[in-house]
Design a protein around this motif. Sequence first.
Motif, PDB file in Angstrom:
ATOM      1  N   ASN A   8       1.732  -3.266  -6.879  1.00  0.00           N
ATOM      2  CA  ASN A   8       0.572  -3.882  -6.236  1.00  0.00           C
ATOM      3  C   ASN A   8      -0.586  -3.981  -7.227  1.00  0.00           C
ATOM      4  O   ASN A   8      -0.634  -3.237  -8.212  1.00  0.00           O
ATOM      5  CB  ASN A   8       0.131  -3.061  -5.022  1.00  0.00           C
ATOM      6  N   PHE A   9      -1.531  -4.870  -6.964  1.00  0.00           N
ATOM      7  CA  PHE A   9      -2.685  -4.981  -7.843  1.00  0.00           C
ATOM      8  C   PHE A   9      -3.529  -3.710  -7.771  1.00  0.00           C
ATOM      9  O   PHE A   9      -3.826  -3.204  -6.683  1.00  0.00           O
ATOM     10  CB  PHE A   9      -3.521  -6.209  -7.493  1.00  0.00           C
ATOM     11  N   ASN A  10      -3.864  -3.184  -8.921  1.00  0.00           N
ATOM     12  CA  ASN A  10      -4.585  -1.915  -9.058  1.00  0.00           C
ATOM     13  C   ASN A  10      -6.079  -2.150  -8.827  1.00  0.00           C
ATOM     14  O   ASN A  10      -6.862  -2.244  -9.760  1.00  0.00           O
ATOM     15  CB  ASN A  10      -4.327  -1.351 -10.459  1.00  0.00           C
ATOM     16  N   ARG A  11      -6.459  -2.256  -7.572  1.00  0.00           N
ATOM     17  CA  ARG A  11      -7.827  -2.603  -7.214  1.00  0.00           C
ATOM     18  C   ARG A  11      -8.777  -1.471  -7.583  1.00  0.00           C
ATOM     19  O   ARG A  11      -8.538  -0.314  -7.293  1.00  0.00           O
ATOM     20  CB  ARG A  11      -7.912  -2.903  -5.716  1.00  0.00           C
ATOM     21  N   GLY A  12      -9.872  -1.837  -8.224  1.00  0.00           N
ATOM     22  CA  GLY A  12     -10.872  -0.856  -8.608  1.00  0.00           C
ATOM     23  C   GLY A  12     -10.768  -0.422 -10.052  1.00  0.00           C
ATOM     24  O   GLY A  12     -11.773  -0.221 -10.721  1.00  0.00           O
ATOM     25  N   LYS A  13      -9.527  -0.260 -10.568  1.00  0.00           N
ATOM     26  CA  LYS A  13      -9.351   0.222 -11.939  1.00  0.00           C
ATOM     27  C   LYS A  13      -8.502  -0.698 -12.801  1.00  0.00           C
ATOM     28  O   LYS A  13      -8.471  -0.565 -14.020  1.00  0.00           O
ATOM     29  CB  LYS A  13      -8.713   1.620 -11.922  1.00  0.00           C
ATOM     30  N   GLY A  14      -7.784  -1.640 -12.173  1.00  0.00           N
ATOM     31  CA  GLY A  14      -6.898  -2.510 -12.922  1.00  0.00           C
ATOM     32  C   GLY A  14      -7.636  -3.604 -13.673  1.00  0.00           C
ATOM     33  O   GLY A  14      -8.662  -4.114 -13.222  1.00  0.00           O
ATOM     34  N   LYS A  15      -7.109  -3.979 -14.819  1.00  0.00           N
ATOM     35  CA  LYS A  15      -7.723  -5.008 -15.656  1.00  0.00           C
ATOM     36  C   LYS A  15      -7.560  -6.387 -15.028  1.00  0.00           C
ATOM     37  O   LYS A  15      -6.484  -6.769 -14.565  1.00  0.00           O
ATOM     38  CB  LYS A  15      -7.074  -4.998 -17.042  1.00  0.00           C
ATOM     39  N   PHE A  16      -8.676  -7.152 -15.025  1.00  0.00           N
ATOM     40  CA  PHE A  16      -8.678  -8.531 -14.543  1.00  0.00           C
ATOM     41  C   PHE A  16      -9.383  -9.395 -15.580  1.00  0.00           C
ATOM     42  O   PHE A  16     -10.522  -9.095 -15.975  1.00  0.00           O
ATOM     43  CB  PHE A  16      -9.401  -8.638 -13.194  1.00  0.00           C
ATOM     44  N   THR A  17      -8.738 -10.475 -16.034  1.00  0.00           N
ATOM     45  CA  THR A  17      -9.343 -11.375 -17.015  1.00  0.00           C
ATOM     46  C   THR A  17      -8.868 -12.801 -16.779  1.00  0.00           C
ATOM     47  O   THR A  17      -7.666 -13.045 -16.570  1.00  0.00           O
ATOM     48  CB  THR A  17      -8.957 -10.983 -18.455  1.00  0.00           C
ATOM     49  N   THR A  18      -9.807 -13.731 -16.787  1.00  0.00           N
ATOM     50  CA  THR A  18      -9.483 -15.150 -16.784  1.00  0.00           C
ATOM     51  C   THR A  18     -10.611 -15.907 -17.470  1.00  0.00           C
ATOM     52  O   THR A  18     -11.754 -15.417 -17.546  1.00  0.00           O
ATOM     53  CB  THR A  18      -9.256 -15.686 -15.349  1.00  0.00           C
TER      54      THR A  18
END
Length: 325
Positions: free
Chosen positions: A155-165
């Motif tokens: 699952n997407f690691n909400r709060g600590k997971g890396k997000f980039t676009t």
Amino acid sequence: MNTQMVRFFHPYILLLTVFLTACYSAFAQSKSDSVISANEQTNSSFNTIYRQTVNPGFFGNEYGNPIKTSLVADLNPNVLLLNSSKSRFFVLFSPRVKLRLLDARKAPVRSPSYMPGLKVFSRLNNDLEQPQFLSLAYSHHSNGQDSPTLDSVGNFNRGKGKFTTNYYTLDYTYGQKSTDAFQSVSKFGSLGLEIHTGLFNLGYSKELKDKYGFVRLNGSLMYDLLKGKTGKEKYDNHYRINARFTYILDEYENYSLLNLSKRFNVDFQYNYQPGFTDNVALAIGAGYRGQDDYNIYFSDSYSYLSVGIVYGVAFDLRKIVVRKP
């Protein structure tokens, strides 16, 4: 310079080239005395029009988010890099940051959205009563996290997971303006395309593929009214109604192209600026997010209400009257 560095700097180099070309155009145009008067007045008036349509910042709260907040802020301090009557171009940069202060113990701000961008405007005509212009922008969106984007169960690691676009936008805007001694009325409509570099397998968190919208249709409508009295230094009151929408066009999560609940984002906002303020207005709004625009929380879909204030160069216009050259 290695390939990774070239990919990172390429969008900025491209827009920097446009910026330098605009500066050169301003310098070259200043040498032409035969057209300087008409061009300068038209360019200056269009610069005011561009400012009027720039997205302001927001500070307040939203109600309806599945994760309750006590404060929401869109810190959008637009920095005008080129605002010259010598050039038909208008360039701004914004070190934009969106924050959500959670309604929880110690009120944390988890995973803020860092959204810096550079935007270039250019007019398509000389008509101040029916202005038309294009805007080209490059923007980055990340959350400053370095943990894995997905957790141990996928699952997407909400709060600590890396997000980039990263993404480009190209918008066309058409307006209608009328001004007299008592009021100034402006109507603007825009339509444009937003392309994320993830579509070409560049500059994004790989886990977003087929989960996040990389191609989007954007649009907006604005009605702007400045009211005052003859002989006053500035208009007494400023009223604005804004509507914005985004529609995801590419495939993601096997959702149908007509699935409005997952592809459609819309926001309505009413602003009132009393005469004693310079660039701040009260704001009340409502909207729906089919795909949340707050980094790794994008899988959330919900309706919301918003209350707060908006601010910025778009509301610093009550002393400026745009007239025909």
